[in-house]
Write an enzyme that holds these catalytic residues in place. Structure first.
Site, PDB file in Angstrom:
ATOM      1  N   THR A  83     -48.735 -25.436 -15.015  1.00  0.00           N
ATOM      2  CA  THR A  83     -49.990 -24.911 -15.573  1.00  0.00           C
ATOM      3  C   THR A  83     -50.042 -25.102 -17.085  1.00  0.00           C
ATOM      4  O   THR A  83     -51.012 -25.620 -17.628  1.00  0.00           O
ATOM      5  CB  THR A  83     -50.091 -23.401 -15.247  1.00  0.00           C
ATOM      6  OG1 THR A  83     -49.961 -23.234 -13.845  1.00  0.00           O
ATOM      7  CG2 THR A  83     -51.404 -22.814 -15.698  1.00  0.00           C
ATOM      8  N   LYS A 131     -40.777 -16.317 -22.180  1.00  0.00           N
ATOM      9  CA  LYS A 131     -40.494 -14.929 -22.609  1.00  0.00           C
ATOM     10  C   LYS A 131     -39.327 -14.312 -21.853  1.00  0.00           C
ATOM     11  O   LYS A 131     -38.560 -13.538 -22.405  1.00  0.00           O
ATOM     12  CB  LYS A 131     -41.751 -14.062 -22.463  1.00  0.00           C
ATOM     13  CG  LYS A 131     -42.376 -14.055 -21.060  1.00  0.00           C
ATOM     14  CD  LYS A 131     -43.513 -14.984 -20.912  1.00  0.00           C
ATOM     15  CE  LYS A 131     -43.850 -15.179 -19.441  1.00  0.00           C
ATOM     16  NZ  LYS A 131     -45.198 -15.550 -19.175  1.00  0.00           N
ATOM     17  N   GLY A 191     -50.360 -15.224 -24.666  1.00  0.00           N
ATOM     18  CA  GLY A 191     -51.098 -16.488 -24.478  1.00  0.00           C
ATOM     19  C   GLY A 191     -51.722 -17.035 -25.742  1.00  0.00           C
ATOM     20  O   GLY A 191     -51.029 -17.385 -26.698  1.00  0.00           O
ATOM     21  N   LYS A 246     -42.292  -9.419 -23.133  1.00  0.00           N
ATOM     22  CA  LYS A 246     -43.110  -9.691 -24.332  1.00  0.00           C
ATOM     23  C   LYS A 246     -42.925  -8.569 -25.367  1.00  0.00           C
ATOM     24  O   LYS A 246     -42.829  -8.827 -26.570  1.00  0.00           O
ATOM     25  CB  LYS A 246     -44.577  -9.840 -23.922  1.00  0.00           C
ATOM     26  CG  LYS A 246     -44.798 -11.088 -23.061  1.00  0.00           C
ATOM     27  CD  LYS A 246     -46.118 -11.057 -22.325  1.00  0.00           C
ATOM     28  CE  LYS A 246     -46.324 -12.315 -21.512  1.00  0.00           C
ATOM     29  NZ  LYS A 246     -47.448 -12.218 -20.567  1.00  0.00           N
TER      30      LYS A 246
HETATM   31  N1  HSE Z   1     -48.079 -14.096 -15.877  1.00  0.00           N
HETATM   32  C1  HSE Z   1     -48.429 -13.954 -17.245  1.00  0.00           C
HETATM   33  C2  HSE Z   1     -49.649 -13.064 -17.342  1.00  0.00           C
HETATM   34  C3  HSE Z   1     -48.703 -15.300 -17.848  1.00  0.00           C
HETATM   35  O1  HSE Z   1     -50.299 -12.815 -16.313  1.00  0.00           O
HETATM   36  O2  HSE Z   1     -49.964 -12.593 -18.417  1.00  0.00           O
HETATM   37  C4  HSE Z   1     -48.810 -15.283 -19.333  1.00  0.00           C
HETATM   38  O3  HSE Z   1     -47.634 -14.878 -19.938  1.00  0.00           O
END
Ligand code: HSE
Length: 436
Positions: free
Chosen positions: A14, A106, A135, A206
């Protein structure tokens, strides 16, 4: 001066395919801004890629990361495979050969932070990890540069797009948990193992990175209290609505006189707060700087293009240094290595919050009184009380909802087993924090 910057991209999923598209689509703009060409000369992937429609005329696609790590012409290794297996090897090997690395990983950075950051401190290359948190929101740069002169006092945020998507769908569209998760997976938001999203682990990864950067300390991931959203049901959502709130999965930290508070947990957030309006897969991070005051950043926290944008920003920053013959090295956690110490996260019991308690019980006013008595005996100051009917005529069930004033988590948790042991209590007692 270097004419071209060569990139080795590991992973074409992705985010990897998004990075590829960004550099195809914005090649002219990036060349104009950097004065050089940034070319993805090698891609390593085990996945099929023919259906992605990528323009691969200047790229050699390989199945082995060794073809990237062994190629001396590669200036920057971009690790977008994820996980803590081969990804760790790629990053450590690249840094050991003084190559710069950009990653969105992360999980690896949080769970092996000391090992990976020490490798980065020991390298002449740089380690870019903007894409690892929130993101497309440039939150790492905000802390590193925008707030470089501020002491960060607190951070609280919605940093998992999948969990926020699910909670938003349950709140605003009445969609059930499983259907919402399925949709989040289809959109490419969810992790390979969505347990990470719904159980708060991804948010915790995170949060830990933000804490290490903001406080210049290494924290032990296993000390971080984590609670996900898998137990949140339609009744909790309805109760929150009746209290003028929405439920969000929050990642929070605060530096107090006693130490570092930190946790990931679902919380009732008042409708009029900024975090309440963060919906679908969006993220928001709220920071408190001692001079800047309160700052909030909002944007797409997951998905191919927003995450690719963050990866590209790191690639471009490193490329600029390389073309200007400067060292690309950046202090990974903002301070020299010998100034980093180990930080300790305070036990949750020592922290304070307001709470919402939900006690499902057989209709009995005596038992309701017993619940309230337990709470007041623990000197928990009650703020509001609500009784909801559930069940049916043959089996009347009441749901007693109590909200408290700010109180210590230890004190509230101590009362839970007592409440749970009352004969009329028919389901696990639920405790959800309430924040302004
Ligand atoms: N799985 C993560 C989310 C992707 O849904 O935020 C982005 O780090």
């Amino acid at each position: 001066m270097k004419k071209t910057i060569n990139i080795g991209l590991c992973g074409l999923g992705t985010v990897g395919s998004g990075v590829f598209r960004l550099f195809s689509s914005n090649a002219d703009l990036i060349a104009q801004r950097t004065g050089t060409e940034i070319v993805i000369t090698r891609v390593a992937t085990l996945d099929r890629y023919d259906h992605l429609g990528l323009e691969l005329s200047r790229t050699t696609v390989t199945r082995s990361v060794d073809d990237i790590l062994g190629d001396d012409t590669i200036d920057i290794v971009v690790e977008l495979i994820g996980g803590t297996g081969i990804a760790k090897e790629i990053i450590l090997r690249a840094l050991a050969t003084d190559r710069s690395v950009v990653t969105a990983n992360k999980a690896l950075l949080a769970e092996y932070s000391k090992e990976v950051f020490e490798a980065a401190y020991g390298s002449r290359g740089s380690l870019g990890f903007e894409a690892a948190v929130a993101g497309g929101i440039p939150i790492i740069r905000s802390i590193r540069q925008g707030l470089a002169g501020d002491r960060i006092q607190a951070i609280s945020g919605i940093v998992n797009g999948t969990a926020n998507y699910i909670l938003s769908a349950m709140t605003h569209n009445g969609i059930d948990f499983d259907t919402a998760l399925k949709k989040a997976k289809q959109q490419g938001y969810a992790e390979a193992d969505p347990t990470f999203d719904i159980e708060g682990i991804d948010s915790a990864h995170k949060l830990l990175l933000l804490m290490e950067l903001a406080y210049h300390r290494y924290f032990d991931f296993n000390q971080l209290p984590i609670e996900g959203i898998s137990k949140i049901d339609a009744t909790d959502i309805a109760i929150a609505r009746e209290l003028g709130c929405v439920i969000k999965l929050l990642a929070c930290t605060r530096q107090s006189q006693d130490g570092f508070e930190a946790s990931v947990h679902p919380a009732m957030v008042r409708n009029d707060s900024m975090l309440a309006s963060v919906s679908v897969a969006c993220n928001a991070v709220s920071l408190q700087g001692d001079f800047a005051g309160h700052i909030m950043e909002y944007g797409a926290g997951a998905g191919s293009h927003p995450t690719a944008s963050a990866v590209a920003a790191d690639m471009i920053e490193i490329s600029r240094a390389l073309i200007e013959d400067r060292s690309p090295f950046m202090l990974p956690l903002m301070v020299p290595h010998d100034q980093l110490t180990d930080g300790r996260i305070l036990p949750l019991e020592q922290t304070e919050s307001a709470f919402c308690l939900r006690v499902d019980l057989n209709e009995s006013s005596a038992e309701r009184a017993a619940v309230l008595q337990c709470l007041t005996q623990q000197q928990i100051e009650l703020k509001s009380l609500m009784l909801r009917s559930a069940g049916d005529d043959s089996r009347p069930v009441a749901c007693l909802v109590v909200t408290t004033e700010k109180t210590s988590e230890g004190r509230v948790k101590a009362v839970l087993p007592v409440l749970q042991s009352l004969p009329s209590v028919i389901a696990p007692v639920k405790l959800i924090r309430m924040v302004d």
